[in-house]
Design a protein around this motif. Structure first.
Motif, PDB file in Angstrom:
ATOM      1  N   VAL A 173       0.952  -3.331 -13.090  1.00 37.79           N
ATOM      2  CA  VAL A 173       2.046  -4.290 -12.909  1.00 37.79           C
ATOM      3  C   VAL A 173       2.569  -4.247 -11.482  1.00 37.79           C
ATOM      4  CG1 VAL A 173       4.401  -4.873 -13.633  1.00 37.79           C
ATOM      5  CG2 VAL A 173       2.713  -4.198 -15.340  1.00 37.79           C
ATOM      6  N   ALA A 174       2.679  -3.043 -10.915  1.00 40.28           N
ATOM      7  CA  ALA A 174       3.211  -2.883  -9.553  1.00 40.28           C
ATOM      8  C   ALA A 174       2.362  -3.637  -8.533  1.00 40.28           C
ATOM      9  CB  ALA A 174       3.275  -1.406  -9.191  1.00 40.28           C
ATOM     10  N   ILE A 175       1.046  -3.490  -8.624  1.00 41.77           N
ATOM     11  CA  ILE A 175       0.158  -4.158  -7.673  1.00 41.77           C
ATOM     12  C   ILE A 175       0.215  -5.672  -7.858  1.00 41.77           C
ATOM     13  CG2 ILE A 175      -2.271  -4.515  -7.056  1.00 41.77           C
ATOM     14  CD1 ILE A 175      -2.739  -1.574  -7.466  1.00 41.77           C
ATOM     15  N   GLU A 176       0.163  -6.129  -9.111  1.00 40.81           N
ATOM     16  CA  GLU A 176       0.191  -7.578  -9.371  1.00 40.81           C
ATOM     17  C   GLU A 176       1.482  -8.196  -8.847  1.00 40.81           C
ATOM     18  OE1 GLU A 176      -0.280  -7.680 -13.560  1.00 40.81           O
ATOM     19  OE2 GLU A 176      -2.466  -7.459 -13.525  1.00 40.81           O
ATOM     20  N   LEU A 214      10.123  -1.479  -2.040  1.00 42.21           N
ATOM     21  CA  LEU A 214      10.902  -0.849  -3.108  1.00 42.21           C
ATOM     22  C   LEU A 214      10.496  -1.358  -4.492  1.00 42.21           C
ATOM     23  CD1 LEU A 214      14.475  -0.756  -1.501  1.00 42.21           C
ATOM     24  CD2 LEU A 214      12.793   1.090  -1.676  1.00 42.21           C
ATOM     25  N   ILE A 215      10.227  -2.663  -4.601  1.00 39.80           N
ATOM     26  CA  ILE A 215       9.805  -3.208  -5.897  1.00 39.80           C
ATOM     27  C   ILE A 215       8.477  -2.582  -6.324  1.00 39.80           C
ATOM     28  CG2 ILE A 215       8.957  -5.291  -7.058  1.00 39.80           C
ATOM     29  CD1 ILE A 215      11.093  -6.863  -5.476  1.00 39.80           C
ATOM     30  N   THR A 216       7.521  -2.504  -5.401  1.00 40.65           N
ATOM     31  CA  THR A 216       6.219  -1.903  -5.718  1.00 40.65           C
ATOM     32  C   THR A 216       6.385  -0.431  -6.089  1.00 40.65           C
ATOM     33  OG1 THR A 216       5.198  -3.383  -4.092  1.00 40.65           O
ATOM     34  CG2 THR A 216       3.862  -1.570  -4.901  1.00 40.65           C
ATOM     35  N   PHE A 217       7.221   0.274  -5.335  1.00 42.36           N
ATOM     36  CA  PHE A 217       7.446   1.706  -5.572  1.00 42.36           C
ATOM     37  C   PHE A 217       8.042   1.952  -6.956  1.00 42.36           C
ATOM     38  CE2 PHE A 217      10.485   5.277  -5.331  1.00 42.36           C
ATOM     39  CZ  PHE A 217       9.605   6.324  -5.093  1.00 42.36           C
ATOM     40  N   VAL A 248       0.842  -1.205   0.000  1.00 39.47           N
ATOM     41  CA  VAL A 248       0.000   0.000   0.000  1.00 39.47           C
ATOM     42  C   VAL A 248       0.872   1.249   0.000  1.00 39.47           C
ATOM     43  CG1 VAL A 248      -1.755   1.289   1.252  1.00 39.47           C
ATOM     44  CG2 VAL A 248      -1.883  -1.204   1.172  1.00 39.47           C
ATOM     45  N   VAL A 249       1.879   1.275   0.884  1.00 36.74           N
ATOM     46  CA  VAL A 249       2.776   2.440   0.962  1.00 36.74           C
ATOM     47  C   VAL A 249       3.599   2.567  -0.312  1.00 36.74           C
ATOM     48  CG1 VAL A 249       4.719   3.472   2.202  1.00 36.74           C
ATOM     49  CG2 VAL A 249       2.894   2.352   3.481  1.00 36.74           C
ATOM     50  N   GLY A 250       4.058   1.429  -0.857  1.00 34.89           N
ATOM     51  CA  GLY A 250       4.879   1.445  -2.063  1.00 34.89           C
ATOM     52  C   GLY A 250       4.166   2.062  -3.247  1.00 34.89           C
ATOM     53  N   PHE A 251       2.931   1.595  -3.514  1.00 35.74           N
ATOM     54  CA  PHE A 251       2.278   2.168  -4.697  1.00 35.74           C
ATOM     55  C   PHE A 251       1.690   3.547  -4.412  1.00 35.74           C
ATOM     56  CE2 PHE A 251      -2.114   1.608  -3.635  1.00 35.74           C
ATOM     57  CZ  PHE A 251      -2.363   0.318  -3.237  1.00 35.74           C
ATOM     58  N   THR A 252       1.343   3.852  -3.154  1.00 32.08           N
ATOM     59  CA  THR A 252       0.868   5.202  -2.830  1.00 32.08           C
ATOM     60  C   THR A 252       1.988   6.223  -3.020  1.00 32.08           C
ATOM     61  OG1 THR A 252      -0.709   4.307  -1.222  1.00 32.08           O
ATOM     62  CG2 THR A 252      -0.206   6.642  -1.066  1.00 32.08           C
ATOM     63  N   SER A 253       3.171   5.894  -2.519  1.00 33.44           N
ATOM     64  CA  SER A 253       4.328   6.789  -2.694  1.00 33.44           C
ATOM     65  C   SER A 253       4.714   6.891  -4.162  1.00 33.44           C
ATOM     66  CB  SER A 253       5.512   6.284  -1.870  1.00 33.44           C
ATOM     67  OG  SER A 253       5.205   6.253  -0.494  1.00 33.44           O
ATOM     68  N   GLY A 254       4.628   5.775  -4.885  1.00 35.71           N
ATOM     69  CA  GLY A 254       4.926   5.785  -6.316  1.00 35.71           C
ATOM     70  C   GLY A 254       3.953   6.662  -7.084  1.00 35.71           C
ATOM     71  N   ILE A 308       4.785 -11.232  -4.824  1.00 38.93           N
ATOM     72  CA  ILE A 308       6.001 -11.308  -4.006  1.00 38.93           C
ATOM     73  C   ILE A 308       5.653 -11.404  -2.527  1.00 38.93           C
ATOM     74  CG2 ILE A 308       8.050 -10.018  -3.260  1.00 38.93           C
ATOM     75  CD1 ILE A 308       8.242  -8.897  -6.075  1.00 38.93           C
ATOM     76  N   ALA A 309       4.681 -10.600  -2.087  1.00 45.91           N
ATOM     77  CA  ALA A 309       4.285 -10.634  -0.677  1.00 45.91           C
ATOM     78  C   ALA A 309       3.735 -12.006  -0.295  1.00 45.91           C
ATOM     79  CB  ALA A 309       3.237  -9.554  -0.407  1.00 45.91           C
ATOM     80  N   CYS A 310       2.950 -12.626  -1.197  1.00 53.15           N
ATOM     81  CA  CYS A 310       2.410 -13.967  -0.932  1.00 53.15           C
ATOM     82  C   CYS A 310       3.529 -15.001  -0.827  1.00 53.15           C
ATOM     83  CB  CYS A 310       1.427 -14.371  -2.028  1.00 53.15           C
ATOM     84  SG  CYS A 310      -0.134 -13.457  -2.009  1.00 53.15           S
ATOM     85  N   LEU A 311       4.496 -14.912  -1.731  1.00 55.71           N
ATOM     86  CA  LEU A 311       5.615 -15.861  -1.711  1.00 55.71           C
ATOM     87  C   LEU A 311       6.433 -15.709  -0.425  1.00 55.71           C
ATOM     88  CD1 LEU A 311       6.831 -15.615  -5.425  1.00 55.71           C
ATOM     89  CD2 LEU A 311       5.619 -17.523  -4.349  1.00 55.71           C
ATOM     90  N   LEU A 312       6.676 -14.467  -0.028  1.00 57.19           N
ATOM     91  CA  LEU A 312       7.440 -14.232   1.202  1.00 57.19           C
ATOM     92  C   LEU A 312       6.669 -14.718   2.425  1.00 57.19           C
ATOM     93  CD1 LEU A 312       8.883 -10.686   0.436  1.00 57.19           C
ATOM     94  CD2 LEU A 312      10.164 -12.820   0.579  1.00 57.19           C
TER      95      LEU A 312
END
Length: 560
Positions: free
Chosen positions: A400-403, A387-390, A129-135, A408-412
């Motif tokens: 693409v960023a959200i997908e 950082l990846i999302t941002f 959420v923070v990554g794409f909001t900041s992006g 990645i978050a699910c895998l982690l």
């Protein structure tokens, strides 16, 4: 599971409605309507549509969200979060494509609400959420450089890096007067809260700078300050509803964008409603709120509007000015309608540089740079997702960023769960302190019979760790007479877990080793039974607790 109950907050709010509450809602609605005007215009232009379409969105979507919503004080309309995705859709598919994508997003939001999936949105990881909001904030800021400094550029590249390259190349064409208007607008907006909490700085900036630009153009002959009227023709009325032509190819192409709009709308509206609950002490209905957001995004584009959602800034303005019920939101929409009809033609005098200044402040507030900085101190996996999302948001696009961020978050997350799930082997005795299964009472250590080994699985037995369990069993290379698989700490099992457990039983039978399950809860037992596992192992070898499992193991040894 209870079925969805359609019950807007307006319905309950009007039951005990009073004159005092109406007067409070009236004042809040008028102020929020005035506050929403400059933002609606700015968001509309930045999204790539004409300014009145931003106002139309605020009117229609704002009315529907308040009329059908699950929050008493939520104010809906166009927001900065949608600028990037809307602009991209218009560039690729045109305004008709945007209408189709928004309608599809509206349907998705309604489905989420009807099937009571409002709470699932809360499980999207915070770094995403923070990554794409900041992006999005960085991207909005980037799109305003041309108007803020009055650069003489015929074509502005679409992608982020090319855009900045073009800015640096053409920065010598900077114009003094637009720059002055833009910077003064930023200063007015930034310092207004120090003198007035009620009147928004963006409104003051637009009024002051519009008058300034008009006087400079009329009496000083300065024509370098570009206004809305120089770029757009303002239609100060509500348009007729039009249903766009849809084809399967267009729907397929726009489906990822529709999902992004729906996810963004759901996150922002529910976040706004949650923040409002914290201030008012009320509790919103997340599923009802998604229904309202869906209806707004289904109907608004038919009138040429853009995607809409709950807006935190306008919602907080509503609360701070005394808004008590959804009536304030309805009044806010009415005020905007009157402004559009009565004062719409005057908006053509608003300087583009002033609107750029408004959006620079919006992007700064959206950036959450303090939160972004704090998250950089978190575990490396969270930093990677952030950082990846941002960077995907600003360099490629938001869809693409959200997908990628969610994958990645699910895998982690699966890796973390797999790391916490372990297999332990017990060969001598079980301590009474760790027995703890239903039906067991033990004051002394339980002795494990000779030829029996107990393997305890601690954690969910799902596809993320099933192979890990199988590998550990193979590595043990032991040959007891009976294996007891203790599953008291297995909350659930999936098809991969069942498959690996089946393989273990078949492999054990080939080695003449009996298998007994212990501590299987009802949920896991039901899955095993449906998969036919009971027939393979035998119901008598699936025991409710360790005492019965040990007794069954001794019985099997005696038979041998």
């Amino acid at each position: 599971m209870k079925t969805f109950e359609f019950k807007p907050k307006l319905y309950t709010a009007l039951k005990n409605y009073s004159k005092e509450t109406f007067l409070s809602d009236l004042m809040a609605g008028i102020i929020v309507g005035i506050v929403a005007l400059p933002l609606a215009i700015a968001f509309g232009i930045a999204s790539g549509v004409s300014p009145e379409k931003g106002i139309i969105t605020a009117i229609i979507a704002g009315f529907i969200i308040s009329f059908l919503g699950g929050s008493k004080v939520q104010i809906g309309g166009p927001t900065g979060a949608f600028i990037v995705i809307v602009y991209g859709i218009i560039q690729q598919y045109g305004e008709k494509g945007l209408i189709v994508a928004t309608i599809m997003a509206g349907l998705l939001l309604i489905i989420l609400g009807v099937f009571k999936l409002g709470t699932i949105i809360k499980y999207i990881p915070y770094p995403i959420v923070v990554g794409f909001t900041s992006g999005i904030a960085v991207t909005i800021f980037t799109t305003q450089i041309k108007d803020l400094f009055g650069l003489k550029m015929h074509i502005v590249p679409a992608d982020f890096l090319s855009k900045w390259g073009a800015y640096f190349q053409d920065f010598s064409t900077i114009s003094l007067w637009p720059t002055l208007v833009g910077l003064l607008s930023i200063l007015i907006i930034a310092y207004t809260p120090k003198f007035s909490k009620k009147i928004p700085g963006s409104l003051i900036a637009i009024i002051v700078m519009t008058i300034f630009a008009y006087l400079m153009r009329t009496y000083a002959g300065i024509t370098s300050i570009e206004t809305i009227g120089d770029r757009f023709t303002i239609n100060a009325s509500l348009p007729q509803a039009q249903v766009p032509a849809m084809s399967w190819e267009v729907i397929k192409g726009l489906f990822p964008a529709a999902i992004t709009i729906a996810i963004l709308g759901a996150i922002e509206s529910l976040l706004s409603a949650t923040v409002a609950d914290g201030v008012t002490g009320d509790k919103h209905d997340s599923n009802q709120e998604l229904i309202a957001q869906g209806a707004a995004n289904l109907i608004t584009p038919l009138f040429g509007g853009i995607p809409a959602t709950g807006a935190i800034a306008r919602t907080m303005t509503n609360i701070n000015n005394g808004g008590k019920s959804p009536v304030a939101g309805l009044i806010h929409a009415g005020v905007l309608l009157l402004i559009l009809i009565c004062l719409g033609p005057l908006t053509k005098h608003i300087p583009m540089a002033c609107l750029a200044g408004v959006l620079v402040i919006v992007s700064y507030n959206m950036s959450e740079w303090r939160t972004f900085k704090a998250l950089l101190k978190n575990p490396k996996s969270d930093i990677a997702v952030l950082l990846i999302t941002f960077f995907l948001t600003i360099i490629i696009d938001l869809t693409v960023a959200i997908e990628v961020g969610i994958v990645i978050a699910c895998l982690l997350f699966m890796r973390r769960v797999a790391e916490t799930t372990n297999l332990s082997v017990i060969t001598e005795e079980i301590e009474p302190a760790v027995v703890g299964e239903v039906g067991e009472v033990a004051e002394e250590p339980i002795k494990i019979p000779e030829g029996v080994e107990v393997y305890e699985i601690n954690g969910p037995f799902y596809f993320g760790i099933a192979n890990k369990f199988e590998e550990q069993m193979v590595q043990l290379e032991d040959h007891p007479k009976v294996r007891i698989i203790r599953m008291r700490k297995v909350p659930f099992i999936d098809s991969t877990g069942v498959h690996n457990l089946t393989n273990l039983c078949r492999m054990s039978k080939k080695e003449n080793i009996e298998v007994v399950l212990s501590g299987v809860n009802d949920r896991v037992h039901e899955v095993l039974e449906k998969s036919g596992f009971n027939d393979l192992l035998g119901k008598e070898n699936i025991c409710s607790h360790i005492t019965l499992a040990l007794a069954r193991a001794q019985e099997l040894i005696d038979k041998k």
